[in-house]
Each structure stands twice: as structure tokens, then as C-alpha cells.
Design an enzyme around this catalytic site. Structure first.
Site, PDB file in Angstrom:
ATOM      1  N   GLU A 152       0.817  -1.210   0.000  1.00  0.00           N
ATOM      2  CA  GLU A 152       0.000   0.000   0.000  1.00  0.00           C
ATOM      3  C   GLU A 152       0.852   1.262   0.000  1.00  0.00           C
ATOM      4  O   GLU A 152       1.693   1.460   0.878  1.00  0.00           O
ATOM      5  CB  GLU A 152      -0.940   0.015   1.207  1.00  0.00           C
ATOM      6  CG  GLU A 152      -1.875   1.211   1.199  1.00  0.00           C
ATOM      7  CD  GLU A 152      -2.883   1.200   2.326  1.00  0.00           C
ATOM      8  OE1 GLU A 152      -3.820   2.015   2.280  1.00  0.00           O
ATOM      9  OE2 GLU A 152      -2.732   0.373   3.254  1.00  0.00           O
ATOM     10  N   GLU A 246     -12.878   1.870   3.167  1.00  0.00           N
ATOM     11  CA  GLU A 246     -12.145   2.078   4.419  1.00  0.00           C
ATOM     12  C   GLU A 246     -12.538   3.428   5.017  1.00  0.00           C
ATOM     13  O   GLU A 246     -12.494   4.455   4.341  1.00  0.00           O
ATOM     14  CB  GLU A 246     -10.646   2.032   4.155  1.00  0.00           C
ATOM     15  CG  GLU A 246      -9.796   2.104   5.413  1.00  0.00           C
ATOM     16  CD  GLU A 246      -8.320   2.041   5.100  1.00  0.00           C
ATOM     17  OE1 GLU A 246      -7.643   1.168   5.658  1.00  0.00           O
ATOM     18  OE2 GLU A 246      -7.838   2.863   4.290  1.00  0.00           O
TER      19      GLU A 246
END
Length: 286
Positions: A152, A246
Site C-alpha cells: 500500500e 475504508e
């Protein structure tokens, strides 16, 4: 080899629960299923604390899949020049991989290549080399279990290794493993990228995982992320992989993660309303 991916929609566990106790796990998995998601992304910050049998039973009960994410800490930072700290990081990443494998998941994502947090200076050549070597070891270990790793890209306040998708792709070139992919997050992209399309288009089929988050981490469409450009770029590369919603709020706190991410404000109260509207928002666009 790279392992098969599919277009699927998931929710991060912290939308519903700040812990993975029996009650917390049920709350999160039931909430994700109720909202209509295909999978839940479980935060494996301490994989030794996960009750694998319980979690498997809950996933089966609610007909949900699981993927996993985590961020390393100063004590497990694989960029460290201290071999003992690197060894601790390797151990944590292997354990997280084992837990994910036991749960039937195939994607391990997040800030798995360094400590999640603000560094006092830029990464040295040794820091970067240590991180690359750790990801090679992890990718090889994960490959034996049919798992992809997705690195990420996060903002400058959370890593000094890679802050843009192009930097992430250069890092992946060094890792050079077929089951290692780029993981992009719209929240972080909104801070660091020159537009929301460039890194997506550059990544192409090397983009392996996506986080959808608003600029303030709350309700989608109420901040300043240019989702139209982002989803248009996903369509252009015909992205077929996981898409996780998220969001973080002081309403639900995980002491190991919330403080690291500076989640001070209460951006929402109702997890079900938030999650349901997020899935609708995403599916309307992709």
C-alpha cells in the site's frame, strides 16, 4: 506466480468493530454481510490474537470471504538496520500470512514493507534494501500458500519508502516477484498524487488492491477526492481485483491503529448507514 483475483467489494473491519474478540468479530462480519459486501478486510496487527476457528465459523455463517491488512511498528520495522527488529517483522508477516491462509484469504495488503508512522528523515539505501529483501522473503513465503501481497502506497506522514504509485511501481520492480502488487488508496492519493488517474494507468495489471476512502475518512462523496477520475482510470485498465471501503472515526477505536492514523474526530455514528451508502456509492461508479 500471481494468484487469481476477482472484482469484489469489501469493507474494512474498523467500520464496525475496534477489536477482534468473539463479539467484535461477529459484529464486524455480520455488519459487512448485512451491508452486502463480498468480503471483510481484517486488520492483523496482532495475528496471534485472532481466533482462527471462530473467525472461519463466522465467515461461513455469514457467507463472507476475508482478506487481511496490517501495518508494521517500530518494533517490527523491516527497514531497520537492526537485524533483530527485521527478524521480528519477518515473524509477524509470516504469522499474518498463516492466519490469512487458514481463513481462506488470498490477499495480504497494507503497509507491510515498513513501520506505519512518521519517520524522522528519508529512508537510507540500507533501509530501502532491507525493505525490498523483506518483501522478497514474504512474497516467496506467501506464494507457497497461494497468497498475493499488495504493497500500500501511503502519505508522507505514514512512510518514507513510497508516497506515490509511480514510486510504488519502482519499488515493485526491485522486489521482482509475480505475486507482489501495488495497492492504491484514494485517501492517500488525494494527498500525494498529481491527479487520481496517473498512477492507476501506469500500474495497469500490476494494480492488485484498492482502498476507497474519502479525504476526511468519513462518508464517501462528502469530501474532496476526485472519485470520477479515479474510477474512470480503473475502467480504462479494466481493473479486476478487490475494492475495500475504508473509513475511520473515533466512534470505533482500535488502540493499535486509531492513534497511529490520528483518528481524533467522530466522523460518523452509524456503521450500517455508512457502509451501506458507501457500497452503493462505489457500485454506482464501478
Amino acid at each position: 506466480m500471481a494468484f487469481p483475483k476477482r472484482l469484489e467489494y469489501g469493507g474494512h473491519a474498523l467500520v464496525w468493530s475496534g477489536d477482534w474478540s468473539a463479539a467484535g468479530a461477529r459484529k464486524a462480519i455480520a455488519g459487512a454481510a448485512r451491508a452486502g459486501y463480498d468480503y471483510i478486510e481484517i486488520a492483523l496487527l496482532d495475528p496471534w490474537q485472532i481466533d482462527v476457528a471462530l473467525t472461519k465459523d463466522l465467515l461461513q455463517e455469514y457467507n463472507l470471504r476475508a482478506h487481511a491488512s496490517l501495518g508494521l511498528s517500530a518494533a517490527t520495522d523491516v527497514t531497520s538496520t537492526d537485524p533483530a527488529i527485521v527478524a521480528k517483522g519477518d515473524e509477524l508477516l509470516r504469522k499474518a500470512t498463516d492466519v490469512l491462509y487458514a481463513l481462506g484469504g488470498s490477499e495480504l495488503c497494507g503497509v507491510i514493507y515498513c513501520a506505519l508512522g512518521k519517520y524522522p528523515g528519508p529512508a537510507s539505501r540500507e533501509n530501502r534494501a532491507n525493505s525490498v529483501a523483506a518483501m522478497q522473503r514474504l512474497a516467496d513465503y506467501a506464494a507457497d500458500k497461494g497468497i498475493n501481497i499488495d504493497l500500500e502506497v501511503v502519505n508522507r506522514y505514514e512512510t518514507n519508502i513510497m508516497n506515490t504509485g509511480l514510486e510504488g511501481l519502482a519499488f515493485l520492480d526491485e522486489v521482482n516477484r509475480p505475486n507482489a502488487f501495488l495497492h492504491l488508496d484514494t485517501y492517500h492519493m488525494n494527498i500525494e498524487e498529481n491527479g487520481m488517474a496517473k498512477s492507476v494507468l501506469a500500474a495497469g495489471d500490476r494494480l492488485g488492491y484498492v482502498h476507497i476512502g474519502e479525504s476526511h475518512r468519513g462518508y464517501l462523496g462528502t469530501g474532496n477526492v476526485d472519485f470520477a477520475s479515479f474510477f474512470a482510470a480503473l475502467k480504462q485498465i479494466d481493473y479486476r481485483g478487490p475494492i475495500t471501503f475504508e473509513s475511520f472515526s473515533s466512534e470505533i477505536v482500535d488502540p493499535k491503529l486509531s492513534n497511529t492514523l490520528c483518528v481524533w474526530r467522530n466522523l460518523w455514528h452509524d456503521s450500517d448507514d455508512l457502509a451501506g451508502k458507501a457500497l452503493e456509492f462505489i457500485k454506482q461508479r464501478y
